[in-house]
Design an enzyme around this catalytic site. Structure first.
Site, mmCIF file in Angstrom:
data_model
loop_
_atom_site.group_PDB
_atom_site.id
_atom_site.type_symbol
_atom_site.label_atom_id
_atom_site.label_comp_id
_atom_site.label_asym_id
_atom_site.label_seq_id
_atom_site.Cartn_x
_atom_site.Cartn_y
_atom_site.Cartn_z
ATOM 1 N N GLU A 255 0.908 -1.154 0.000
ATOM 2 C CA GLU A 255 0.000 0.000 0.000
ATOM 3 C C GLU A 255 0.938 1.191 0.000
ATOM 4 O O GLU A 255 1.639 1.414 0.984
ATOM 5 C CB GLU A 255 -0.820 0.072 1.290
ATOM 6 N N CYS A 294 -3.417 7.689 4.068
ATOM 7 C CA CYS A 294 -3.117 7.251 2.707
ATOM 8 C C CYS A 294 -4.345 7.418 1.818
ATOM 9 O O CYS A 294 -4.236 7.465 0.600
ATOM 10 C CB CYS A 294 -2.624 5.819 2.706
HETATM 11 P P1 NDP Z 1 8.559 4.875 4.512
HETATM 12 O O1 NDP Z 1 8.342 4.233 3.208
HETATM 13 O O2 NDP Z 1 9.811 5.628 4.735
HETATM 14 O O3 NDP Z 1 8.486 3.813 5.670
HETATM 15 C C1 NDP Z 1 7.431 2.876 5.764
HETATM 16 C C2 NDP Z 1 7.908 1.722 6.595
HETATM 17 O O4 NDP Z 1 8.975 1.065 5.929
HETATM 18 C C3 NDP Z 1 8.464 2.134 7.953
HETATM 19 O O5 NDP Z 1 8.141 1.158 8.889
HETATM 20 C C4 NDP Z 1 9.944 2.149 7.696
HETATM 21 O O6 NDP Z 1 10.718 1.983 8.856
HETATM 22 C C5 NDP Z 1 10.082 0.951 6.794
HETATM 23 N N1 NDP Z 1 11.293 0.935 6.008
HETATM 24 C C6 NDP Z 1 11.915 1.964 5.388
HETATM 25 N N2 NDP Z 1 12.985 1.512 4.745
HETATM 26 C C7 NDP Z 1 13.055 0.196 4.961
HETATM 27 C C8 NDP Z 1 13.968 -0.821 4.582
HETATM 28 N N3 NDP Z 1 15.003 -0.560 3.824
HETATM 29 N N4 NDP Z 1 13.733 -2.074 4.995
HETATM 30 C C9 NDP Z 1 12.672 -2.372 5.777
HETATM 31 N N5 NDP Z 1 11.796 -1.444 6.182
HETATM 32 C C10 NDP Z 1 11.975 -0.180 5.769
HETATM 33 O O7 NDP Z 1 7.312 5.712 4.777
HETATM 34 P P2 NDP Z 1 6.976 6.646 6.022
HETATM 35 O O8 NDP Z 1 6.129 5.864 6.962
HETATM 36 O O9 NDP Z 1 8.157 7.302 6.596
HETATM 37 O O10 NDP Z 1 6.135 7.690 5.253
HETATM 38 C C11 NDP Z 1 6.766 8.428 4.248
HETATM 39 C C12 NDP Z 1 5.785 8.758 3.182
HETATM 40 O O11 NDP Z 1 5.093 7.592 2.750
HETATM 41 C C13 NDP Z 1 4.704 9.681 3.612
HETATM 42 O O12 NDP Z 1 5.141 10.994 3.641
HETATM 43 C C14 NDP Z 1 3.663 9.395 2.557
HETATM 44 O O13 NDP Z 1 3.945 10.111 1.406
HETATM 45 C C15 NDP Z 1 3.816 7.934 2.294
HETATM 46 N N6 NDP Z 1 2.851 7.134 2.997
HETATM 47 C C16 NDP Z 1 1.907 6.499 2.284
HETATM 48 C C17 NDP Z 1 0.980 5.720 2.895
HETATM 49 C C18 NDP Z 1 0.000 4.960 2.101
HETATM 50 O O14 NDP Z 1 -0.518 3.949 2.539
HETATM 51 N N7 NDP Z 1 -0.342 5.412 0.929
HETATM 52 C C19 NDP Z 1 0.910 5.579 4.347
HETATM 53 C C20 NDP Z 1 1.946 6.288 5.018
HETATM 54 C C21 NDP Z 1 2.895 6.991 4.345
HETATM 55 P P3 NDP Z 1 11.432 3.231 9.560
HETATM 56 O O15 NDP Z 1 10.352 4.124 10.023
HETATM 57 O O16 NDP Z 1 12.178 2.589 10.668
HETATM 58 O O17 NDP Z 1 12.295 3.854 8.528
#
Ligand code: NDP
Length: 683
Positions: A255, A294
């Site tokens: 997602e 989202c």
């Molecule tokens: P990220 O994609 O940065 O992170 C999402 C999850 O992935 C977090 O738990 C993060 O952990 C983890 N993650 C990041 N890199 C890795 C990796 N290399 N290996 C394993 N896990 C990883 O999204 P954010 O939550 O920081 O949100 C950033 C942007 O994402 C928002 O500004 C928005 O634009 C979008 N977003 C979209 C959503 C949707 O469903 N459409 C929902 C939420 C956000 P960690 O926090 O430890 O880095």
């Protein structure tokens, strides 16, 4: 300051502080992640060696009971979570979506498990169908637990719901889970996990929690495992091509970003109730969770002639939103989750403004209320206007994950739909219209680009769950940019965590494997009427072939008199002659009733109630003088561990009924559903 702990292999890990996590409201440190590295080989070994056997000792029905108990426990202890939730910038109403929405999703999956899944650990996706002419070879589909581990990676915006909505269906399917919340708000997920462990409801090994990095976890996964992800499209794109996931065909469900839209249809005028509904929905979606959803509306697509009126009404609504410390009762919009997010949203708004005008934003008197909020991650509701949206790529590509939306004018519904599609795949879209013909034309076009669609009008408004709320019973997930994944959607979500296999063999073998009677399979007939057996005594394939009954004209006349059904086919000799059957025939419902009379065992016994019929088909007509006979066979048993008011246990039994005529031809076919008593407990 608390050091957060991971829950791995049945113990809490984390004494030494690492990264400190700050309150979104006042910038003060709330907690820190832990410095100790997690041994992911140990976590997986625990899930496989302890979690899977413990989960497989239970069946679907028993796991559903655990979910129900957990939902109740969390609901009873929700205040502990609300207390922590405020640090994420969430108001009480925002927290409700996350916390009670999470517990509600567990509860919904408990009901789905109880009502839609069998006892045991195999789902028969029937019906079976013959693959040969003689009836000795048949085919069907089965779903079984994958025997692997589900890794759930979540975004920062729903620290409670995010974990629970992924956990519930995977747990029900029998998969141990490893949850990894986004670090920024992981203190709330840790608080949730502490409650879950404290409840003692889940079997050991069925849920582990990772605070911080997932290290080499994905590299250690195996074929039966599954990864689900919610977050940014960039991270999704990186993780889905992890070499190990690709090599072992490990499903990766994403997602990701989504530039959802709401379209005000051309039929709606400023005097219509629907006009205000549109404005309200857009403003609400901008401000709930400070727009960090989202599913939030990022693009508000309106008829060109109503652009100014919509902009004016939105400005007025946004101006009334009290922003500030979410623990204050007067506050309607809290903060973004972190200062990093605040900076990120500001940067994206700057990009969007390169092709848009500011309709409402910081300059319109933005000043968060509350003590110490100057260090908080607040952001003004920001409404932009893109006058030439067909030429403004950023408006369709850049997701500012905050209280930000862009107004776009269109000329004609086709242009509105073209603009919607420029989102390149979205989680949800709303069409506000009064005209069913517009809905019928627009929705099939929009559906190709959307995971969910809401058609909003005055009739739906009073009960509408809103544009932004994913529901446990409806699919959540969209194509393309939205990640291409699917979550929720009732039983569908459980099936994502099961392995489907086609099954071929004799009906007897198919019945033995599926635990369901398949026509043509060996039957068990005895002197004891199947209705005289208790639930535990009944076996699949227990069968009764009834005596016969010849249908006479008197039956038809009597049944017509009782039911008041004098349809010409039963009563008008001449018209019936001219019909495709060429003669008067018995009512189908008479055949059903007569069959019940043939197979019933009338005196009181273990069969408590008949609560319905499934798959009823009248296959051939029954005419005057035809002789019918019924076969009743125990088809399926489901033990929902239910008791009646007096404490007497009961189970569900579905019976296969075949009604045939004197030539052995099938005239009616159906399942009857009954409640059957268990043996009375002896004290
Ligand atoms: P990220 O994609 O940065 O992170 C999402 C999850 O992935 C977090 O738990 C993060 O952990 C983890 N993650 C990041 N890199 C890795 C990796 N290399 N290996 C394993 N896990 C990883 O999204 P954010 O939550 O920081 O949100 C950033 C942007 O994402 C928002 O500004 C928005 O634009 C979008 N977003 C979209 C959503 C949707 O469903 N459409 C929902 C939420 C956000 P960690 O926090 O430890 O880095």
């Amino acid at each position: 300051m608390t050091t957060l702990q991971s829950y791995i292999a049945g113990r809490w890990i984390g004494q030494e502080a690492a990264q400190s996590l700050r309150s979104a409201v006042n910038g003060q440190a709330v907690a820190s992640t832990h410095a100790e590295a997690i041994d992911f080989a140990e976590a997986l070994a625990h899930a496989r060696g302890v979690g899977i056997p413990a989960l497989m000792k239970l069946d679907f029905q028993q796991r559903a009971e655990r979910l129900k108990a957990l939902a109740k426990y969390l609901a009873a202890n929700k205040e502990a979570l609300y207390a922590v939730s405020a640090h994420t910038g969430a108001t009480r109403a925002d927290g409700w979506i996350d916390i009670e929405g999470g517990a509600g999703t567990l509860s919904a999956y408990a009901s789905i498990g109880t009502n839609e899944l069998p006892s045991g650990n195999l789902v028969h996706e029937g019906p079976a169908f013959p693959l040969g002419k003689k009836g000795g070879f048949a085919g069907t589909h089965i779903l079984v637990p994958r025997g692997g581990v589900a890794v759930h990676i979540n975004a920062f915006n729903f620290p409670v719901w995010g974990l629970l909505e992924k956990f519930a269906p995977s747990f029900l399917a029998g998969m141990p889970c490893i949850g990894k919340p986004a670090t920024a708000t992981s203190y709330l997920t840790e608080a949730l996990m502490k409650l879950i462990v404290q409840s003692g409801i889940l079997p050991e090994g069925s849920l582990q929690l990772v605070i911080g990095s997932t290290g080499d976890l994905l590299d250690r996964l195996e074929g039966p495992d599954v990864v689900t992800f919610t977050g940014s499209a960039d991270t999704a794109a990186k993780l889905r091509v992890n070499a190990n996931l690709v090599r072992q065909s490990i499903p990766f469900n994403a997602e990701a970003d989504s530039l959802n839209c709401a379209i005000l249809a051309p039929d709606v005028t400023p005097d219509d109730e629907e006009f205000d509904l549109f404005v309200k929905e857009v403003a609400r979606e901008m401000t709930i969770k400070a727009g960090q959803k989202c599913t939030a509306i990022r693009r508000a697509i309106v008829p060109r002639q109503h652009l100014d009126a919509v902009a004016e009404k939105l400005r007025a609504r946004l101006a009334k939103t009290v922003i500030g410390d979410p623990s204050r009762e007067d506050v309607r919009m809290g903060a973004l989750a972190s200062r990093d997010q605040q900076a990120d949203v500001a940067e994206r708004v700057a990009t969007l403004l390169q092709g848009a005008e500011l309709v409402y934003g910081e300059r319109d008197g933005f000043s968060p209320v509350g003590d110490g909020v100057s260090e908080g991650a607040f952001f003004a509701p920001t409404l932009l206007l893109s006058r030439k949206p067909l030429e403004h790529d950023a408006a369709h590509d850049v997701e500012a994950f905050g209280p930000v939306s862009t107004l776009m004018p269109y000329d004609g519904i086709d242009e509105a739909l073209a603009l919607a599609a420029r989102g390149k795949g979205s989680l949800v879209g709303t069409l506000v219209t009064r005209d069913p013909a517009i809905a019928a034309k627009a929705i099939p076009v929009a559906a190709a680009w959307h995971g969910r669609l809401l058609v909003l009008d005055r009739e739906a408004a009073a009960e509408s769950t809103g544009h932004g709320s994913p529901l446990p019973v409806l699919k959540h997930g969209g194509p393309g940019r939205a990640g291409g994944g699917e979550e929720l959607g009732g039983l569908r979500a459980v099936k994502h965590y099961l392995q489907r296999a086609a099954l071929q063999g004799s009906p007897t073998m198919l019945a033995a494997v599926t635990g369901e009677h398949v026509r043509g399979a060996a039957l068990r007939e005895s002197e004891v009427h199947p209705f005289r057996r208790y639930f535990e005594e009944l076996r699949i394939g227990d069968s009764l072939l009834t005596h016969r009954r010849t249908v006479g004209e008197a039956d038809i006349v009597a049944f017509g008199g009782i039911s008041g059904d004098y349809f010409y086919m039963h009563f008008d000799e001449e018209a019936a002659k001219a019909s495709p059957f060429g003669k008067r025939i018995a009512h189908g419902y008479f055949v059903l009733s007569a069959a019940a009379g043939l197979f019933v065992s009338p005196s009181p016994g273990p069969v408590l109630a008949n609560y319905g019929l499934d798959t009823l088909r009248f296959i051939k007509p029954v005419g005057i003088g035809d002789t019918i006979q019924a076969r009743l066979t125990c088809k399926r048993k489901i033990d929902r561990n239910k008791k009646d008011a007096s404490g007497q246990g009961q189970g569900v039994v579905a019976w296969d009924v075949e009604v045939t005529n004197q030539l052995g031809e099938l005239v009616a076919s159906y399942d009857i559903l009954t409640l059957v008593s268990k043996k009375p407990e002896t004290t």
